[in-house]
Design a protein around this motif. Structure first.
Motif, PDB file in Angstrom:
ATOM      1  N   PRO A 104       0.846  -1.203   0.000  1.00  0.00           N
ATOM      2  CA  PRO A 104       0.000   0.000   0.000  1.00  0.00           C
ATOM      3  C   PRO A 104       0.883   1.256   0.000  1.00  0.00           C
ATOM      4  N   ALA A 105       0.342   2.350  -0.492  1.00  0.00           N
ATOM      5  CA  ALA A 105       1.137   3.563  -0.713  1.00  0.00           C
ATOM      6  C   ALA A 105       1.813   4.068   0.563  1.00  0.00           C
ATOM      7  N   LYS A 106       1.072   4.132   1.668  1.00  0.00           N
ATOM      8  CA  LYS A 106       1.676   4.679   2.887  1.00  0.00           C
ATOM      9  C   LYS A 106       2.778   3.766   3.417  1.00  0.00           C
ATOM     10  N   TRP A 107       2.616   2.454   3.297  1.00  0.00           N
ATOM     11  CA  TRP A 107       3.658   1.528   3.737  1.00  0.00           C
ATOM     12  C   TRP A 107       4.876   1.597   2.820  1.00  0.00           C
ATOM     13  N   GLY A 108       4.626   1.737   1.527  1.00  0.00           N
ATOM     14  CA  GLY A 108       5.732   1.851   0.582  1.00  0.00           C
ATOM     15  C   GLY A 108       6.556   3.100   0.809  1.00  0.00           C
ATOM     16  N   LEU A 109       5.879   4.224   1.036  1.00  0.00           N
ATOM     17  CA  LEU A 109       6.594   5.471   1.307  1.00  0.00           C
ATOM     18  C   LEU A 109       7.345   5.406   2.628  1.00  0.00           C
ATOM     19  N   ALA A 110       6.726   4.809   3.636  1.00  0.00           N
ATOM     20  CA  ALA A 110       7.403   4.674   4.923  1.00  0.00           C
ATOM     21  C   ALA A 110       8.636   3.783   4.786  1.00  0.00           C
ATOM     22  N   PHE A 111       8.512   2.704   4.046  1.00  0.00           N
ATOM     23  CA  PHE A 111       9.643   1.795   3.848  1.00  0.00           C
ATOM     24  C   PHE A 111      10.773   2.488   3.093  1.00  0.00           C
ATOM     25  N   CYS A 112      10.430   3.224   2.034  1.00  0.00           N
ATOM     26  CA  CYS A 112      11.458   3.941   1.265  1.00  0.00           C
ATOM     27  C   CYS A 112      12.147   4.993   2.128  1.00  0.00           C
ATOM     28  N   GLY A 113      11.385   5.655   2.976  1.00  0.00           N
ATOM     29  CA  GLY A 113      11.985   6.624   3.901  1.00  0.00           C
ATOM     30  C   GLY A 113      12.937   5.970   4.879  1.00  0.00           C
ATOM     31  N   LEU A 114      12.552   4.793   5.376  1.00  0.00           N
ATOM     32  CA  LEU A 114      13.430   4.070   6.309  1.00  0.00           C
ATOM     33  C   LEU A 114      14.682   3.545   5.612  1.00  0.00           C
ATOM     34  N   ILE A 115      14.544   3.158   4.343  1.00  0.00           N
ATOM     35  CA  ILE A 115      15.703   2.677   3.580  1.00  0.00           C
ATOM     36  C   ILE A 115      16.749   3.782   3.456  1.00  0.00           C
ATOM     37  N   VAL A 116      16.309   5.018   3.412  1.00  0.00           N
ATOM     38  CA  VAL A 116      17.240   6.143   3.328  1.00  0.00           C
ATOM     39  C   VAL A 116      17.700   6.576   4.725  1.00  0.00           C
ATOM     40  N   ALA A 117      16.793   6.597   5.695  1.00  0.00           N
ATOM     41  CA  ALA A 117      17.100   7.135   7.016  1.00  0.00           C
ATOM     42  C   ALA A 117      18.063   6.256   7.809  1.00  0.00           C
ATOM     43  N   ILE A 118      17.912   4.945   7.736  1.00  0.00           N
ATOM     44  CA  ILE A 118      18.751   4.064   8.549  1.00  0.00           C
ATOM     45  C   ILE A 118      20.222   4.147   8.142  1.00  0.00           C
ATOM     46  N   PRO A 119      20.577   4.100   6.853  1.00  0.00           N
ATOM     47  CA  PRO A 119      21.996   4.314   6.523  1.00  0.00           C
ATOM     48  C   PRO A 119      22.514   5.703   6.912  1.00  0.00           C
ATOM     49  N   LEU A 120      21.649   6.714   6.885  1.00  0.00           N
ATOM     50  CA  LEU A 120      22.085   8.038   7.327  1.00  0.00           C
ATOM     51  C   LEU A 120      22.400   8.046   8.824  1.00  0.00           C
ATOM     52  N   ILE A 121      21.615   7.308   9.611  1.00  0.00           N
ATOM     53  CA  ILE A 121      21.895   7.172  11.039  1.00  0.00           C
ATOM     54  C   ILE A 121      23.224   6.460  11.241  1.00  0.00           C
ATOM     55  N   VAL A 122      23.447   5.384  10.489  1.00  0.00           N
ATOM     56  CA  VAL A 122      24.712   4.647  10.605  1.00  0.00           C
ATOM     57  C   VAL A 122      25.879   5.528  10.177  1.00  0.00           C
ATOM     58  N   LYS A 123      25.697   6.304   9.127  1.00  0.00           N
ATOM     59  CA  LYS A 123      26.770   7.191   8.655  1.00  0.00           C
ATOM     60  C   LYS A 123      27.137   8.208   9.725  1.00  0.00           C
TER      61      LYS A 123
END
Length: 130
Positions: free
Chosen positions: A18-37
């Motif tokens: 679903p759209a909201k889950w897809g957007l949330a997942f894509c946001g997390l895919i970007v945010a988690i490596p930024l946290i690690v960086k």
């Protein structure tokens, strides 16, 4: 190759979730490596790129998956949650960060501890918002 797999995976999530889950997942895919960086740069003082941290996250998750498969194989399909299991997952995260980022064991342990807690809180907040 990593980028191609990530793009195909993101397309699959956007296409089937679903759209909201897809957007949330894509946001997390970007945010988690930024946290690690950010965490890796604070702990080591070295400069890392977004792709370095993304590879570190991917390797840590892959090693955790391999560990889980080994554990399920040994346990004949059963695994019990406890301190040894959590420590083993933590060690797989540390090993993933150590191999990908080239940091020492102690720095990798700090990166794994802080980024895992921060990422977990972020995921929890996103899930609560959905």
């Amino acid at each position: 190759m990593h980028i191609l797999l990530l793009v195909f995976f993101l397309i699959a999530v956007i296409a089937f979730a679903p759209a909201k889950w897809g957007l949330a997942f894509c946001g997390l895919i970007v945010a988690i490596p930024l946290i690690v960086k950010a965490t890796a740069q604070k702990f080591s003082g070295a400069e890392f790129t977004f792709w370095d941290s993304a590879k570190a996250v991917a390797l840590a998750l892959f090693l955790s998956f391999v560990f889980l498969l080994v554990l399920l194989s040994i346990g004949h399909g059963e695994a019990r949650l406890g301190i040894p299991l959590l420590l083993a997952f933590f060690c797989s995260y540390v090993l993933g960060f150590k191999l990908s980022l080239g940091t020492s064991f102690g720095i990798s342990a700090g990166i794994a501890a802080v980024s895992t807690v921060a990422s977990g809180i972020l995921v929890w907040l996103v899930m609560a918002a959905l």
